[in-house]
Structures are given as structure tokens and as C-alpha cells.
Enzyme design. Structure first.
Site, mmCIF file in Angstrom:
data_model
loop_
_atom_site.group_PDB
_atom_site.id
_atom_site.type_symbol
_atom_site.label_atom_id
_atom_site.label_comp_id
_atom_site.label_asym_id
_atom_site.label_seq_id
_atom_site.Cartn_x
_atom_site.Cartn_y
_atom_site.Cartn_z
ATOM 1 N N SER A 237 61.297 69.987 64.141
ATOM 2 C CA SER A 237 61.799 71.438 64.284
ATOM 3 C C SER A 237 60.889 72.493 64.035
ATOM 4 O O SER A 237 60.125 72.336 63.017
ATOM 5 C CB SER A 237 63.025 71.096 62.900
ATOM 6 O OG SER A 237 62.437 71.513 61.577
ATOM 7 N N LYS A 238 60.917 73.434 64.228
ATOM 8 C CA LYS A 238 60.798 74.421 64.235
ATOM 9 C C LYS A 238 59.553 74.805 62.733
ATOM 10 O O LYS A 238 58.700 74.744 62.123
ATOM 11 C CB LYS A 238 60.774 76.074 64.458
ATOM 12 C CG LYS A 238 60.971 76.928 65.573
ATOM 13 C CD LYS A 238 59.936 78.283 65.399
ATOM 14 C CE LYS A 238 58.586 78.294 66.312
ATOM 15 N NZ LYS A 238 58.690 78.022 68.205
ATOM 16 N N ARG A 239 60.912 74.274 61.745
ATOM 17 C CA ARG A 239 60.767 75.044 60.478
ATOM 18 C C ARG A 239 59.551 73.497 59.529
ATOM 19 O O ARG A 239 59.138 73.807 58.889
ATOM 20 C CB ARG A 239 62.269 74.784 59.642
ATOM 21 C CG ARG A 239 61.614 74.960 58.170
ATOM 22 C CD ARG A 239 63.223 74.953 57.373
ATOM 23 N NE ARG A 239 62.501 73.454 56.909
ATOM 24 C CZ ARG A 239 61.795 73.908 55.499
ATOM 25 N NH1 ARG A 239 61.024 75.040 55.193
ATOM 26 N NH2 ARG A 239 61.307 72.693 54.995
#
Ligand code: GLU
Length: 466
Positions: A237-239
Site C-alpha cells: 500500500s502507499k502507506r
């Protein structure tokens, strides 16, 4: 001579994927006694920031990935790019393209409607306008026939037909050079022998090789590393993917542990998990990078971290601990020997943040008792034993762990109680919590003066009617 490079675009922090790329490039250069270059690809001036450059440099330095040459900034090399563009124009490997945005947009729509891949149709290549003074870009003349075949160090043979590639823009209307072009000029000028990068660049490679060929420059070897997956095996994920490596430092991870964790993301050596940096250098082989994506495993990172906390020389861990103590406003000079703290705490701390937090009580003037622990542990039953202990401790002239231990044992025996009965209230009095290293060690580290003070305070609190 092997020359590798790490070439981040400073549009974000140094994240795990980038750090792994940098590590593999660094290892290969070290192993081959070559050179490792840091090149900052900052030609996208709008998205590049000073802050990101600083974070990348700080991140690499923290990990110990020191570069032999650089940082070289692409924005300092515009003259060189201009020169190579003229060369390509002169040698008929590039041409000026005057196609307007509107024409390109119509072309694109037509191609999409015909279910074709949108691409430039080579109009200005085939019908070069004469005597015109209008805004233009410069396009590279991709060969119209033939194929680019290269042996990817990770994926093996890759073949792309040139007719699948269009004529890419190498300089924009304002004259600024584009990514695929500057990379080639830099890799050429810097004598790069091995390009290791994420497989999101795999489509760029044939384009870049065509430019190398037009320049008659030696083509480096390429290796495209598989992407990293999230801990659940799904797309990162981006995070998760965008976490600054310095966040790991802030969270109490040792650089040794993170490096060891990174090296196993897509590379293995039998079933060995722990590698010293020297072993990584000795065993790493660019040809053995896994082709399949690897999932991040935060638990393994913590496990490695604890391994290094436990096994690195205490002086080394102590040196690193200073930063965490200072971040918490603790003056480490005003407390026990840090090496002793490391020895006392290393078994029970997975991170240096934990170690610093759990050692705070050794530096402060007084501790606050957590929750209702005081009510629970400072009962009247233990009062006589604690009183006895206070007297015994006061008598100790040579404050050693052995003498403290003897004093505690004597009190336990003379009051016919179990050690556990006084250990918890004493621990609470000393630390404000009920978890600490062994009690004699805790008192030893705290020193006689603070121990007596805290025990006396606890006793008077017990005597105060509630
Ligand atoms: N600047 C590119 C990036 O950050 C890397 C280019 C390369 O390694 O060739 O994705």
C-alpha cells in the site's frame, strides 16, 4: 572496474524499496571492489524538493551505505545534456518535432478509437518541416526495425521489437531534457557497468539501450528487481511503501537490523538469516536475486532488531542509545554507565525506543507511579520488610550488585517472606512501574542515593493514611 549507482528522484523520502535498491548496488560495488555513485535525478524541478534530497542522504548515511562518488545532481549537468542532444541531431539520431498538442491529442483519440496503443506516429520524422521557427520538442529516432534483446540479470532474456516503441521525446519545448535521455548520458559519462533498479523501469530499458547504441556508448548490464509486497502478500500500500527509512530509526530499529532485513528481501543464501555486513559483501551475488516478489515482514524486522540489540558489543549499542535518550530530553551524562544499562535491558527490549523508555527512571529525579499500582503494591503488610531493607541498604558502603543482593536476601530471610513480596513494591518505588531488570541490578544502576531516596519516599507514602 564495476561501477554501480543509486539514482533516486528526490520527489519523496528514501523508502524500503529504494533502500533495498541502494543496498544491492552498494554490495555489488563493494564485492567487486568497484565504485558506488549517488546520483540525484532532480530534473523534475516541480516535484523535486530539498527536503527529499536531505532525507535520502540522511537515510543512506544512517544505513551506512556510503557512496564513493557524488551526490551528483542532474540539474548541474544541463550543458552536457544539451551537447549530447546537438550531437544526436547532427548525426540524424534525433529530430525536431513541431506537432501541436491539438494534433497529438487527435492522434491519440483516433488510435484509442481504433483500439491501438497510443503512440507518436513519426509525422515530423517523415515530413520534416523546413525553415520553421516554432516551438518544438526533440525526439529520438527509434530504429524502425529490429529488436532490442538483453539479458536481464534477474529476469533473463528480454526481447522488445523496436516497432513497439515510438520516438520518445528527449528534450521538451523549453529545452529541458527528459528522464530516459539524461539517465543514458549519465550512465555513459559515469561509466556505469551495472544498472540495478525496480522493475517499474523495465519498459524504459529498451528505449535507453537504443539511445546508447545511437551514441555508440558501451551498454551497461541491467537487472530489474521484483517489487515488494505488503505483509499480507498483496500490493504494497502507499502507506507501507512510502515509509521513510528514517521512521525505522525513529521507531528504535538499528541500522544493522534494517540492512540485514533489506538484504533478505529478494536475495537469499541457503537458509541463513543473520548476515554481518562483511558476509553480505562476501556472499551477495547479483545473479542470484529472486525473480519473484517478496513480502515485507515487520515481525522479522523486530526479531532481527532484538538479535542485534543482544549481540552487538554493548558499547556500540550504548553509543546509539544516546540519540534516543537525548530525543526524550534525557541528559545521559547524568546517570549510570550506558553500557551497564544495555547489559541490563537488552534481553527485554525489541527496540531502542523501548530501551530508552524503560531506562528513563534511571535519569529522572523522581518517578510517577503508573495507574493505581501504588495502591496495589504499597500495602501495610510489606511495610516492615521494606523498612528493614531500607536500613540494610543504608549500611552498604560499597554499592555493588552483589552487596545489594546480599542485603535483599538477608531481609527476605529475616522476615520469612518470599522475594516476590518485596520485589514488586521495591521495583515500583524505583521505576514507577512493575517491570524492570532484576531488582539488584535495578538498584545498582540507580545508585545508592536515588535508591534510598525513592525507598524512603515510598515508605512515607505507605505511612500516610489515605
Ligand atoms: N530516478 C529513477 C527513480 O527514482 C531511477 C532511475 C534509474 O535507476 O535508472 O525511479
Amino acid at each position: 572496474m564495476v561501477i554501480t549507482r543509486f539514482a533516486p528522484s528526490p520527489t519523496g523520502y528514501l523508502h524500503v524499496g529504494g533502500a533495498r535498491t541502494a543496498l544491492f548496488c552498494w554490495l555489488w560495488a563493494k564485492k567487486k571492489q568497484g565504485k558506488f555513485i549517488l546520483r540525484i535525478e532532480d530534473t523534475d524541478r516541480e516535484r523535486s524538493t530539498e527536503e527529499a534530497v536531505t532525507a535520502i542522504i540522511e537515510g543512506l548515511s544512517w544505513l551506512g551505505l556510503h557512496w564513493d562518488i557524488g551526490p551528483i545532481f542532474q540539474t548541474a549537468r544541463f550543458d552536457r545534456y544539451k551537447q549530447v542532444i546537438s550531437q544526436l541531431l547532427d548525426q540524424d539520431h534525433a529530430y525536431k518535432c513541431y506537432c501541436t498538442k491539438a494534433r497529438l491529442e487527435t492522434l491519440r483519440e483516433q488510435q484509442l478509437a481504433a483500439k491501438e496503443k497510443p503512440r507518436y506516429d513519426g509525422y515530423c520524422r517523415h515530413y520534416p518541416p523546413v525553415h520553421i521557427d516554432a516551438p518544438h520538442v526533440i525526439r529520438f529516432k527509434t530504429p524502425e526495425t529490429g529488436a532490442i534483446i538483453f539479458d536481464d540479470l534477474v529476469r533473463g532474456k528480454i526481447e522488445i521489437q523496436n516497432n513497439e516503441l515510438d520516438d520518445l521525446i528527449i528534450a521538451r519545448t523549453d529545452g529541458t531534457p527528459t528522464y530516459n535521455f539524461t539517465v543514458v548520458v549519465d550512465d555513459w559519462d559515469m561509466g556505469i557497468t551495472h544498472v540495478l533498479r525496480g522493475d517499474d523501469h523495465i519498459n524504459n530499458t529498451p528505449r535507453q539501450i537504443n539511445i546508447f547504441k545511437a551514441l555508440n556508448a558501451p551498454i551497461p548490464e541491467y537487472g530489474h528487481m521484483p517489487m515488494l509486497l505488503g505483509p499480507d502478500g498483496k500490493r504494497l500500500s502507499k502507506r507501507e511503501g512510502a515509509v521513510n527509512v528514517l521512521q525505522y530509526r525513529d521507531d528504535g530499529i538499528l541500522p544493522q537490523a534494517l540492512i540485514n532485513y533489506l538484504v533478505r528481501l529478494g536475495w537469499s543464501y541457503g537458509d541463513q538469516e543473520i548476515f554481518s555486513v562483511q558476509e553480505m559483501i562476501d556472499f551477495f551475488d547479483i545473479h542470484q536475486i529472486n525473480i519473484s516478489p517478496t513480502a515485507l515482514n515487520p515481525e522479522k524486522l523486530l526479531w532481527l532488531n532484538q538479535h542485534y540489540i543482544k549481540t552487538l558489543p554493548e558499547a556500540e549499542v550504548a553509543q546509539i542509545l544516546i540519540w534516543y535518550l537525548e530525543k526524550r530530553g534525557i541528559d545521559y551524562r547524568n546517570g549510570p554507565d550506558l553500557k551497564q544499562i544495555v547489559i541490563a535491558q537488552r534481553e527485554r527490549c525489541k527496540t531502542l525506543v523501548e530501551m530508552a523508555e524503560k531506562s528513563k527512571f534511571l535519569f529522572v529525579d523522581e518517578v510517577a507511579f503508573e495507574g493505581d499500582l501504588a495502591k496495589k503494591h504499597f500495602s501495610h503488610d510489606v511495610f516492615p520488610a521494606l523498612h528493614g531493607l531500607l536500613a540494610k541498604l543504608k549500611e552498604i558502603s560499597n554499592w555493588t550488585q552483589g552487596n545489594i543482593h546480599a542485603a535483599i536476601t538477608a531481609v527476605v530471610e529475616s522476615h520469612h517472606i518470599k522475594l516476590g513480596i518485596i520485589a514488586q513494591p521495591v521495583r515500583l518505588a524505583m521505576t514507577g512501574t512493575t517491570v524492570s531488570p532484576p531488582i539488584d541490578m535495578t538498584l545498582y544502576l540507580l545508585g545508592k542515593e536515588k535508591t534510598i531516596q525513592r525507598l524512603s519516599d515510598a515508605i512515607s507514602q505507605m505511612q500516610t493514611p489515605i
